[in-house]
Design an enzyme around this catalytic site. Structure first.
Site, PDB file in Angstrom:
ATOM      1  N   LYS A 129       5.514  22.148  27.817  1.00 47.53           N
ATOM      2  CA  LYS A 129       5.883  21.413  26.599  1.00 47.53           C
ATOM      3  C   LYS A 129       5.562  22.185  25.327  1.00 47.53           C
ATOM      4  O   LYS A 129       6.269  22.069  24.337  1.00 47.53           O
ATOM      5  CB  LYS A 129       5.182  20.043  26.571  1.00 47.53           C
ATOM      6  CG  LYS A 129       5.785  19.057  27.538  1.00 47.53           C
ATOM      7  CD  LYS A 129       5.490  17.636  27.110  1.00 47.53           C
ATOM      8  CE  LYS A 129       6.196  16.651  28.025  1.00 47.53           C
ATOM      9  NZ  LYS A 129       5.857  15.265  27.725  1.00 47.53           N
ATOM     10  N   LYS A 221      13.765  20.004  37.441  1.00 47.88           N
ATOM     11  CA  LYS A 221      13.654  18.566  37.719  1.00 47.88           C
ATOM     12  C   LYS A 221      14.501  17.766  36.718  1.00 47.88           C
ATOM     13  O   LYS A 221      14.722  18.223  35.587  1.00 47.88           O
ATOM     14  CB  LYS A 221      12.194  18.120  37.723  1.00 47.88           C
ATOM     15  CG  LYS A 221      11.575  18.002  36.392  1.00 47.88           C
ATOM     16  CD  LYS A 221      10.217  17.306  36.418  1.00 47.88           C
ATOM     17  CE  LYS A 221       9.825  17.139  34.964  1.00 47.88           C
ATOM     18  NZ  LYS A 221       8.589  16.636  34.631  1.00 47.88           N
ATOM     19  N   LYS A 224      14.099  13.753  30.852  1.00 47.29           N
ATOM     20  CA  LYS A 224      14.608  13.131  29.625  1.00 47.29           C
ATOM     21  C   LYS A 224      14.943  14.177  28.578  1.00 47.29           C
ATOM     22  O   LYS A 224      15.755  13.951  27.697  1.00 47.29           O
ATOM     23  CB  LYS A 224      13.517  12.239  29.001  1.00 47.29           C
ATOM     24  CG  LYS A 224      13.121  11.045  29.794  1.00 47.29           C
ATOM     25  CD  LYS A 224      11.889  10.382  29.147  1.00 47.29           C
ATOM     26  CE  LYS A 224      11.263   9.383  30.087  1.00 47.29           C
ATOM     27  NZ  LYS A 224       9.946   8.910  29.672  1.00 47.29           N
TER      28      LYS A 224
HETATM   29  P1  TYM Z   1       6.688  10.318  32.434  1.00 47.49           P
HETATM   30  O1  TYM Z   1       6.879   9.289  31.379  1.00 47.49           O
HETATM   31  O2  TYM Z   1       7.144  11.704  32.168  1.00 47.49           O
HETATM   32  O3  TYM Z   1       7.398   9.859  33.780  1.00 47.49           O
HETATM   33  C1  TYM Z   1       7.188   8.575  34.311  1.00 47.49           C
HETATM   34  C2  TYM Z   1       7.126   8.639  35.825  1.00 47.49           C
HETATM   35  O4  TYM Z   1       8.354   9.157  36.345  1.00 47.49           O
HETATM   36  C3  TYM Z   1       8.076  10.240  37.231  1.00 47.49           C
HETATM   37  N1  TYM Z   1       9.169  11.220  37.141  1.00 47.49           N
HETATM   38  C4  TYM Z   1       9.856  11.678  38.191  1.00 47.49           C
HETATM   39  N2  TYM Z   1       9.763  11.404  39.505  1.00 47.49           N
HETATM   40  C5  TYM Z   1      10.635  12.038  40.340  1.00 47.49           C
HETATM   41  N3  TYM Z   1      11.570  12.924  39.903  1.00 47.49           N
HETATM   42  C6  TYM Z   1      11.691  13.231  38.580  1.00 47.49           C
HETATM   43  N4  TYM Z   1      12.614  14.084  38.166  1.00 47.49           N
HETATM   44  C7  TYM Z   1      10.804  12.597  37.663  1.00 47.49           C
HETATM   45  N5  TYM Z   1      10.650  12.660  36.305  1.00 47.49           N
HETATM   46  C8  TYM Z   1       9.641  11.813  36.010  1.00 47.49           C
HETATM   47  C9  TYM Z   1       6.757  10.814  36.736  1.00 47.49           C
HETATM   48  O5  TYM Z   1       6.098  11.546  37.742  1.00 47.49           O
HETATM   49  C10 TYM Z   1       6.021   9.562  36.333  1.00 47.49           C
HETATM   50  O6  TYM Z   1       5.407   8.964  37.457  1.00 47.49           O
HETATM   51  N6  TYM Z   1       1.844  11.486  32.116  1.00 47.49           N
HETATM   52  C11 TYM Z   1       2.775  10.480  32.603  1.00 47.49           C
HETATM   53  C12 TYM Z   1       2.550   9.104  32.018  1.00 47.49           C
HETATM   54  C13 TYM Z   1       1.168   8.581  32.151  1.00 47.49           C
HETATM   55  C14 TYM Z   1       0.545   8.112  33.339  1.00 47.49           C
HETATM   56  C15 TYM Z   1      -0.752   7.688  32.964  1.00 47.49           C
HETATM   57  C16 TYM Z   1       0.973   8.007  34.659  1.00 47.49           C
HETATM   58  C17 TYM Z   1       0.250   8.466  31.153  1.00 47.49           C
HETATM   59  N7  TYM Z   1      -0.899   7.899  31.623  1.00 47.49           N
HETATM   60  C18 TYM Z   1      -1.666   7.160  33.909  1.00 47.49           C
HETATM   61  C19 TYM Z   1       0.084   7.490  35.603  1.00 47.49           C
HETATM   62  C20 TYM Z   1      -1.211   7.073  35.226  1.00 47.49           C
HETATM   63  C21 TYM Z   1       4.186  10.935  32.214  1.00 47.49           C
HETATM   64  O7  TYM Z   1       4.378  11.673  31.289  1.00 47.49           O
HETATM   65  O8  TYM Z   1       5.168  10.328  32.921  1.00 47.49           O
END
Ligand code: TYM
Length: 358
Positions: A129, A221, A224
């Site tokens: 990032k 992957k 967004k």
């Molecule tokens: P974020 O918002 O990027 O994504 C949310 C969830 O979607 C999953 N994900 C995917 N899974 C499979 N294939 C993909 N291409 C894909 N893109 C996204 C992510 O693995 C995630 O589970 N850091 C986290 C948010 C967060 C969080 C937490 C999660 C903040 N605090 C505490 C768990 C526990 C994030 O940026 O997810």
């Protein structure tokens, strides 16, 4: 109920010595896509049957990158609508936005003093990032994993459903919990909290779609932030858009193989078969026995029909829900109140352990 529980999720390993509880979060930063849905939201829905669950719209995390305030508010409501539309029950479980529960930020500060610079320097998401201009990245982006550890541990959660890309952050969460327990072990024992105050949470990454790839490039992957909207299926896409995106999805000139081994070194084919398997609940082997030897066009048509069938009702319900922001806001307020009731006593224990007066 859109999905039946799958055994690999309901048979999650217990974390001994702690009340079992699920926590997970999604950032309100733009369109939710099929990767978020299959990698995270579907698991959130399934785990409700076996655990008390807390699902959070992580707005504090969102501002580690610049956000337009009005769009951020809209995105918070959209992620909440996606949770509810997919089948998360905000009455039996908890749905809220992170900034409403101040204990997340408070515990994150304590964890900033536990986590080591060396640990954070290894985080690949920060490197991705921040890009080449690291000097100009925010301090918040760097400390992001420490806040994520606080999100989970401020509820002493034991299970965290996420996609594969969050694995490293969960390892850091376990390291933070372990170091806190070790650094304060004497004090934790004196105060009667037993061997360790925080659990070492278990990631729940199982399932057929832990890493959904871009439809334009099977080595990246689905994300967004990809500039091409054709790289992803958004939960808000209508059926024509879904059909068009799958039709244009990159493939290779070979027909589909009849066995899983034939998917090796064919990332685009593997991704589409993986998506079909996840949406249908059928195994890859079974699908290849049916579609193997055929052209991609027929498979893509079947995949489109399946995706429209599964995602259509979710998108429609999301639209209805976002048209009623009053209801969404009420869900978030109520969820935050119940989340605070769990987090506040845990934060008080942490203050006692660390040696703050309160
Ligand atoms: P974020 O918002 O990027 O994504 C949310 C969830 O979607 C999953 N994900 C995917 N899974 C499979 N294939 C993909 N291409 C894909 N893109 C996204 C992510 O693995 C995630 O589970 N850091 C986290 C948010 C967060 C969080 C937490 C999660 C903040 N605090 C505490 C768990 C526990 C994030 O940026 O997810």
């Amino acid at each position: 109920m859109l999905y039946e529980p799958r055994p690999e999720l309901t048979e999650t390993k217990p974390v001994p010595g702690f009340a079992q509880r699920v926590f997970s979060g999604i950032q309100p930063t733009g369109n939710l896509h099929l990767g978020n849905y299959l990698g995270a939201i579907v698991k959130f829905v399934q785990l409700q049957q076996s655990f008390p669950c807390i699902y959070c719209v992580v707005d504090l995390h969102a501002i580690t990158m610049p956000q337009e305030p009005a769009e951020l508010q809209q995105s918070i409501r959209e992620v909440t609508a996606a949770f509810l539309a997919a089948g998360i029950d905000p009455v039996k479980h908890i749905v809220f936005n992170q900034s409403r529960v101040h204990e997340h930020a408070e515990l994150a500060w304590v964890f900033n003093c536990i986590a080591r610079l060396g640990w954070l320097n290894r985080m690949t998401q920060f490197k991705d990032k921040a890009g080449k201009d690291r000097e100009n990245a925010s301090l918040g982006l760097y400390a992001y994993p420490s806040l994520m550890a606080a999100d989970i541990l401020v509820y002493r959660a034991t299970h965290v459903p996420v996609g594969e890309d969050q694995k490293q952050h969960l390892e850091l969460t376990r390291d933070v919990a372990q170091k806190f327990n070790n650094d304060y072990s004497g004090r934790i024992a004196d105060l009667g909290f037993g061997a360790g105050y925080f659990p070492l949470p278990e990631p729940v990454i199982q399932g057929p779609a832990t890493r959904v790839m871009s439809l334009r490039d099977g080595s990246k992957k689905m994300s967004k932030s990809d500039p091409s909207d054709y790289s992803r299926i958004n939960l808000s896409d209508d059926s024509d858009t879904i059909a068009q995106k799958f039709r244009k999805a990159k493939t290779d000139p070979e027909p589909l193989p009849s066995e899983e081994k034939g998917l090796e070194s064919r990332p685009e084919a593997e991704n589409l078969v993986g998506i079909y398997a996840a949406l249908s609940g059928r195994s890859r082997a079974e699908l290849l026995a049916e579609f193997g030897g055929g052209q991609f066009s027929a498979f893509k048509q079947a995949l489109t029909d399946l995706a429209v069938d599964k995602l259509g009702p979710v998108g429609k319900r999301m639209k209805q829900l976002t048209a009623d922001p009053g209801y969404i806001d009420q869900v978030l307020r109520d969820g935050a109140e119940r989340a605070s009731a769990i987090a506040a006593p845990i934060m008080n224990d942490v203050k006692d352990i660390v040696g703050f007066l309160r």
